[in-house]
Scaffold this motif. Sequence first.
Motif, short mmCIF file in Angstrom:
data_model
loop_
_atom_site.label_atom_id
_atom_site.label_comp_id
_atom_site.label_asym_id
_atom_site.label_seq_id
_atom_site.Cartn_x
_atom_site.Cartn_y
_atom_site.Cartn_z
N ALA A 54 0.80 -1.21 0.00
CA ALA A 54 0.00 0.00 0.00
C ALA A 54 0.83 1.26 0.00
CB ALA A 54 -0.91 -0.01 1.21
N GLY A 55 2.06 1.18 0.51
CA GLY A 55 2.85 2.38 0.66
C GLY A 55 3.94 2.50 -0.38
N VAL A 56 4.76 3.54 -0.22
CA VAL A 56 5.92 3.74 -1.08
C VAL A 56 7.03 2.81 -0.61
CG1 VAL A 56 7.64 5.40 -1.86
CG2 VAL A 56 5.27 6.14 -1.45
N SER A 57 7.62 2.10 -1.53
CA SER A 57 8.72 1.22 -1.15
C SER A 57 10.00 1.66 -1.85
CB SER A 57 8.41 -0.24 -1.49
OG SER A 57 8.23 -0.39 -2.88
N GLN A 58 11.11 1.43 -1.17
CA GLN A 58 12.42 1.79 -1.71
C GLN A 58 13.39 0.64 -1.52
OE1 GLN A 58 12.28 6.15 0.25
NE2 GLN A 58 13.99 5.88 -1.17
N THR A 59 14.16 0.40 -2.55
CA THR A 59 15.17 -0.65 -2.47
C THR A 59 16.49 -0.15 -3.05
OG1 THR A 59 14.39 -1.55 -4.57
CG2 THR A 59 13.56 -2.58 -2.54
N PRO A 60 17.63 -0.61 -2.49
CA PRO A 60 17.70 -1.37 -1.25
C PRO A 60 17.46 -0.47 -0.04
CG PRO A 60 19.88 -0.79 -1.99
CD PRO A 60 18.94 -0.27 -3.05
N SER A 61 17.36 -1.07 1.13
CA SER A 61 17.20 -0.25 2.33
C SER A 61 18.55 0.33 2.75
CB SER A 61 16.60 -1.06 3.46
OG SER A 61 17.37 -2.22 3.70
N ASN A 62 19.61 -0.42 2.46
CA ASN A 62 20.96 0.03 2.75
C ASN A 62 21.86 -0.29 1.56
OD1 ASN A 62 21.52 1.02 5.66
ND2 ASN A 62 20.11 -0.67 5.92
N LYS A 63 22.76 0.62 1.27
CA LYS A 63 23.71 0.40 0.18
C LYS A 63 25.06 0.95 0.62
CE LYS A 63 25.18 -0.48 -4.04
NZ LYS A 63 25.28 -1.87 -4.56
N VAL A 64 26.04 0.07 0.61
CA VAL A 64 27.41 0.48 0.91
C VAL A 64 28.22 0.33 -0.37
CG1 VAL A 64 29.46 0.12 2.32
CG2 VAL A 64 27.19 -0.26 3.31
N THR A 65 28.92 1.36 -0.74
CA THR A 65 29.70 1.32 -1.96
C THR A 65 31.04 2.00 -1.73
OG1 THR A 65 29.62 1.72 -4.35
CG2 THR A 65 28.86 3.49 -2.92
N GLU A 66 31.91 1.86 -2.70
CA GLU A 66 33.22 2.50 -2.61
C GLU A 66 33.23 3.77 -3.44
OE1 GLU A 66 36.00 -1.48 -1.95
OE2 GLU A 66 35.94 -0.45 -3.89
N LYS A 67 34.03 4.68 -3.02
CA LYS A 67 34.20 5.94 -3.74
C LYS A 67 34.51 5.66 -5.20
CE LYS A 67 37.05 10.15 -3.52
NZ LYS A 67 37.71 10.00 -4.82
N GLY A 68 33.80 6.36 -6.08
CA GLY A 68 34.02 6.21 -7.51
C GLY A 68 33.08 5.24 -8.19
N LYS A 69 32.36 4.44 -7.41
CA LYS A 69 31.44 3.48 -8.00
C LYS A 69 30.12 4.12 -8.41
CE LYS A 69 34.03 -0.20 -7.27
NZ LYS A 69 34.60 -1.00 -8.39
N TYR A 70 29.36 3.36 -9.19
CA TYR A 70 28.03 3.78 -9.67
C TYR A 70 26.96 3.07 -8.84
CZ TYR A 70 24.01 3.65 -12.88
OH TYR A 70 22.76 3.73 -13.43
N VAL A 71 25.90 3.79 -8.45
CA VAL A 71 24.81 3.17 -7.70
C VAL A 71 23.46 3.55 -8.29
CG1 VAL A 71 26.10 3.04 -5.52
CG2 VAL A 71 24.65 5.03 -6.00
N GLU A 72 22.51 2.67 -8.09
CA GLU A 72 21.12 2.92 -8.48
C GLU A 72 20.23 2.68 -7.29
OE1 GLU A 72 21.08 1.79 -13.26
OE2 GLU A 72 19.89 0.62 -11.83
#
Lengths: 112, 116
Positions: free
Chosen positions: B2-20
């Motif tokens: 019923a509500g707004v959902s977001q994924t992932p809940s947590n994201k750890v990445t390294e400097k310089g990387k690409y994230v979505e």
Amino acid sequence: AQSVTQPDIHITVSEGASLELRCNYSYGATPYLFWYVQSPGQGLQLLLKYFSGDTLVQGIKGFEAEFKRSQSSFNLRKPSVHWSDAAEYFCAVGVTGQNFVFGPGTRLSVLP
Amino acid sequence: GAGVSQTPSNKVTEKGKYVELRCDPISGHTALYWYRQSLGQGPEFLIYFQGTGAADDSGLPNDRFFAVRPEGSVSTLKIQRTERGDSAVYLCASSPGNRGTTDTQYFGPGTRLTVL
């Protein structure tokens, strides 16, 4: 420039005591005013909103807020605080055709 | 759901990387918003969609940030060449009508992005 201020970063009250959280805004036009609450690990939840009409607005969880145009304020109040009210509270302002601007937030702690 | 959902809940990445980061709005909501919330601060507007188009992207901090909503529903916030300063909680909200000034915005739980 439009801005929203919440002068109190952190407020502590005892359970059962009354509460008032302050919000001031700076806008040229008449804004739409909102209060949101954010509990740890949860999303922002709307408590109440003011668009026009009666300047005293009732919201969920026993909260109310009063719009005072002369003071550019929209303070949030609750007559008796419950331990579950401990959270971060955000005032937000919207102007037609523009985007929401949130205040910096006030963290509420409740003593047993 | 019923509500707004977001994924992932947590994201750890390294400097310089690409994230979505993905946002699934409430079904039928035409407006979608992205905000960024740094520690101890209020949410800061990034971009607003009405349908498939970005009606206002004035809050995107620089050209490393980009967002799409190709079918007018799900949206993806894309961050290229991540920097440590991008670490924050990214919030998504949706509303049924126009630009949030009269509509209630319904917020998702957020994605916590940490750039090491």
